[in-house]
Design an enzyme around this catalytic site. Structure first.
Site, short mmCIF file in Angstrom:
data_model
loop_
_atom_site.label_atom_id
_atom_site.label_comp_id
_atom_site.label_asym_id
_atom_site.label_seq_id
_atom_site.Cartn_x
_atom_site.Cartn_y
_atom_site.Cartn_z
N TRP A 108 3.30 -2.15 -4.16
CA TRP A 108 2.42 -1.91 -5.30
C TRP A 108 2.85 -2.71 -6.53
O TRP A 108 2.01 -3.29 -7.23
CB TRP A 108 2.38 -0.42 -5.60
N GLU A 149 -1.09 -5.33 -1.72
CA GLU A 149 -1.89 -4.27 -2.33
C GLU A 149 -2.66 -4.79 -3.54
O GLU A 149 -2.15 -4.81 -4.64
CB GLU A 149 -0.98 -3.10 -2.73
N TYR A 216 -2.70 8.62 2.29
CA TYR A 216 -2.22 9.48 1.20
C TYR A 216 -2.71 8.88 -0.11
O TYR A 216 -3.44 7.88 -0.11
CB TYR A 216 -0.70 9.62 1.22
#
Length: 482
Positions: A108, A149, A216
Site C-alpha cells: 500500500w 495496489e 478484508y
C-alpha cells in the site's frame, strides 16, 4: 440451472482428487514488526514454519528504473550493522525444507504510480523482471509476489491501460520464471467494485500460480458508519442484490470464480487484525451505526483504526467489553462506550474456511502473522487464529509450539513459554514482575479448570521487565531491582 452453480458443480467434479491436506496456507509476514515494542516485537525467530505452506516477505519496492530495491536497507541487509533480515528469513528452510519462501514487491505505501510506469515501459519492465530474478536467486527465494495496489486506481499514471499492462508484465514474468522454476503470485483487490477496475481476471489467471484475494478492509474506519472488516455473508435486509456485488466473502468468491479465476489458483485472504471505529452516539452501537472515524489504536501497531488480534485479545481479557456476534455476517464485534471494533476470532475464520472449501479453492492467505497471538499470551498455544485455519483446512499440525522456543537462546527475540511455575502464586490475571530477576516476568492466566496459572516469559535481548508500563524496557528505564 444457475450458471454459477453449474460452474461450481463442474469444478468439484474435475478437482475431486485434491485433498484437504494439499490446501495451502499463505502467511504474509510484516517485517516492520521488528521495530515494535514489548510483546509486539516480531522477528524471523518468531515464525512457526509448520503453520504455513508459503511465507511471504513484505515488502521490497522499485526505483524509477524498475530495479527491485530495499525499502529498509538497515532491516534487510547486513551493511552498517544492519539486521540482515533477508538472509535470516531464508534460513527458515532449515526448520522446514518444504515451506515456500516468497519475496513480495509493492504494498500500500508504495502506491501505484511507479508500477504503472514500469508495466507500461518495455525497457523498465525488463529491468524489473531481471532484477527480481537476481535478488530471488541471490538469497534463495522460491518466487515473487506482486502487490501492486492497484492498477488503474490511486495515483496510477496510465489509468485503464494499466489493466492490459499488468497482464503483459505477468506474461513476461511467467516466461522468464519458467526458465528458473520460480513461483509467481499476486495480491489482488477482492470485491467487484474495486477488482473490476484493475484486472482482466481470465488473462492474469493464465500466468499466476497463486492469486491471493484480499478479502478484508470491506468496511474501513474512515467510513461514516460502522461495518465488518471481513463478513462472510451480507447482513439481513429487504434489498435484493447480486452476491457478486456484495462486500462479503461469499460475494468475493462468486465474483472471482464467475470471472474465470481457476479455483485451484484462488487463495482466499483473511485478516488477523480488526478495525476500530469511534461511535457518534454511545446508544447507537450496532452494525451500521454512525461513526466519527477511526477509533482506538493497539499498543504495538500504534495506528488509529487498526488493532492486531494479539493486542485485542488482551484488551478483551483485561477490560470490560460487550462482545457481540452478528448471526447474518458470521463475525464478532466488540463495544465499549464509544469504542467499536470489528474483528475475527477462531470461530469466524473457521466458518469462512469451511464455506470456501465447498468451491475447492487452493487455500487460505493470512494478513498477517505478526498480528496473531504469536506468543500464546491469550491461549495455551501460539498462533491460535493461524492454527484454527490450519485445522479447518484439515492440515496436520502440532498442538503446541514446535519452532523457535526449543532452539532459541535467551538472547533471541522470542520469549519462550515454559511450564507453570509452582513457586509463583497468581493473585489475578495479568502481567507480574519476577521477584527473582529482571529479564523475565510472569503472565497469569486461567486454566481450563478455572485456576490461575503462571507462565514465565523472557524479555528479548538485554531488556528488563517494566511492571509500571507493562512492557520490556531498557534497564535504566525499567526500575527493576530484583
Amino acid at each position: 440451472m444457475n450458471s454459477f452453480i453449474l460452474i461450481v458443480f463442474c469444478v468439484i467434479i474435475l478437482t475431486a482428487n485434491v485433498t484437504a491436506n494439499e490446501k495451502y496456507v499463505v502467511c504474509y509476514y510484516g517485517t516492520w514488526a521488528a521495530y515494535r515494542n514489548g510483546l509486539g516485537k516480531f522477528d524471523v525467530d518468531n515464525i512457526n514454519t509448520e503453520l504455513c505452506t508459503h511465507i511471504v516477505y513484505t515488502f521490497l519496492g522499485i526505483n524509477k528504473r524498475g530495479t527491485v530495491v530495499s525499502l529498509d536497507p538497515y532491516l534487510d541487509y547486513p551493511d552498517d550493522w544492519g539486521k540482515d533480515n533477508l538472509r535470516k528469513f531464508i534460513t527458515l528452510k532449515d526448520q522446514n525444507p518444504n515451506v515456500k519462501l516468497i519475496l513480495a514487491v509493492g504494498g500500500w505505501n508504495e502506491g501505484s504510480a511507479k508500477y504503472s510506469i514500469m508495466a507500461a515501459t518495455p525497457k523498465i519492465r525488463k529491468n524489473f523482471i531481471t532484477s527480481s530474478i537476481q535478488i530471488i536467486q541471490k538469497y534463495g527465494f522460491d518466487g515473487l509476489d506482486i502487490d501492486w495496489e492497484y492498477p488503474n486506481r490511486g495515483d496510477s499514471v496510465f489509468g485503464q491501460d494499466d489493466i492490459d499492462n499488468f497482464t503483459q508484465l505477468l506474461k513476461e514474468l511467467r516466461e522468464e520464471f519458467d526458465k528458473h522454476g520460480l513461483l509467481l503470485s499476486a495480491a489482488v483487490a477482492s470485491v467487484k467494485s474495486m477488482a473490476s477496475l484493475s484486472y482482466d481476471i481470465p488473462a492474469i489467471s493464465q500466468y499466476l500460480d497463486l492469486i491471493n484475494v484480499m478479502s478484508y478492509d470491506m468496511s474501513i474506519p474512515s467510513d461514516l458508519v460502522t461495518g465488518h472488516n471481513s463478513p462472510l455473508h451480507k447482513r439481513e435486509s429487504n434489498v435484493v442484490i447480486s452476491k457478486e456485488n456484495l462486500k462479503s466473502v461469499d460475494g468475493v468468491l462468486e465474483y472471482w470464480l464467475k470471472q474465470g479465476c481457476p479455483p485451484e489458483k484462488l487463495i482466499l485472504g483473511l485478516p488477523l487484525f480488526g478495525h476500530t471505529f469511534k461511535l457518534s452516539d454511545v446508544k447507537n452501537n450496532g452494525v451500521g451505526a454512525s461513526s466519527n472515524g477511526p477509533g482506538i489504536s493497539g499498543p504495538y501497531t500504534a495506528t488509529n483504526g487498526l488493532i492486531g488480534y494479539n493486542e485485542l485479545c488482551l484488551k478483551l481479557r483485561k477490560e470490560a467489553w460487550d462482545i457481540k456476534y452478528d448471526n447474518s455476517s458470521k463475525v464478532p464485534y466488540a463495544v465499549q462506550g464509544k469504542n467499536w471494533i470489528s474483528y475475527d476470532d477462531a470461530k469466524s475464520l473457521t466458518a469462512k474456511v469451511k464455506y470456501a472449501l465447498q468451491f475447492n479453492i487452493a487455500g487460505i492467505m493470512l494478513w498477517s502473522i505478526e498480528t496473531d497471538d504469536f506468543l500464546g499470551i491469550c491461549q495455551s498455544d501460539d498462533y491460535p487464529l493461524t492454527r484454527a485455519v490450519n485445522i479447518a483446512l484439515g492440515r496436520s499440525i502440532e498442538s503446541s509450539p514446535t519452532q523457535g522456543s526449543s532452539t532459541s537462546s535467551p538472547s533471541t527475540s522470542k520469549p519462550p513459554t515454559i511450564d507453570p511455575i509452582e513457586e509463583f502464586h497468581c493473585k489475578d490475571t495479568g502481567f507480574y514482575a519476577n521477584p527473582e530477576e529482571c529479564s523475565s516476568y510472569f503472565y497469569c492466566v486461567k486454566s481450563a479448570s478455572g485456576n490461575l496459572v503462571p507462565k514465565l516469559l523472557h524479555c528479548p535481548g538485554n531488556l528488563h521487565w517494566d511492571q509500571k508500563n507493562q512492557l520490556c524496557n531498557y534497564p535504566d528505564q525499567a526500575n527493576c531491582y530484583a
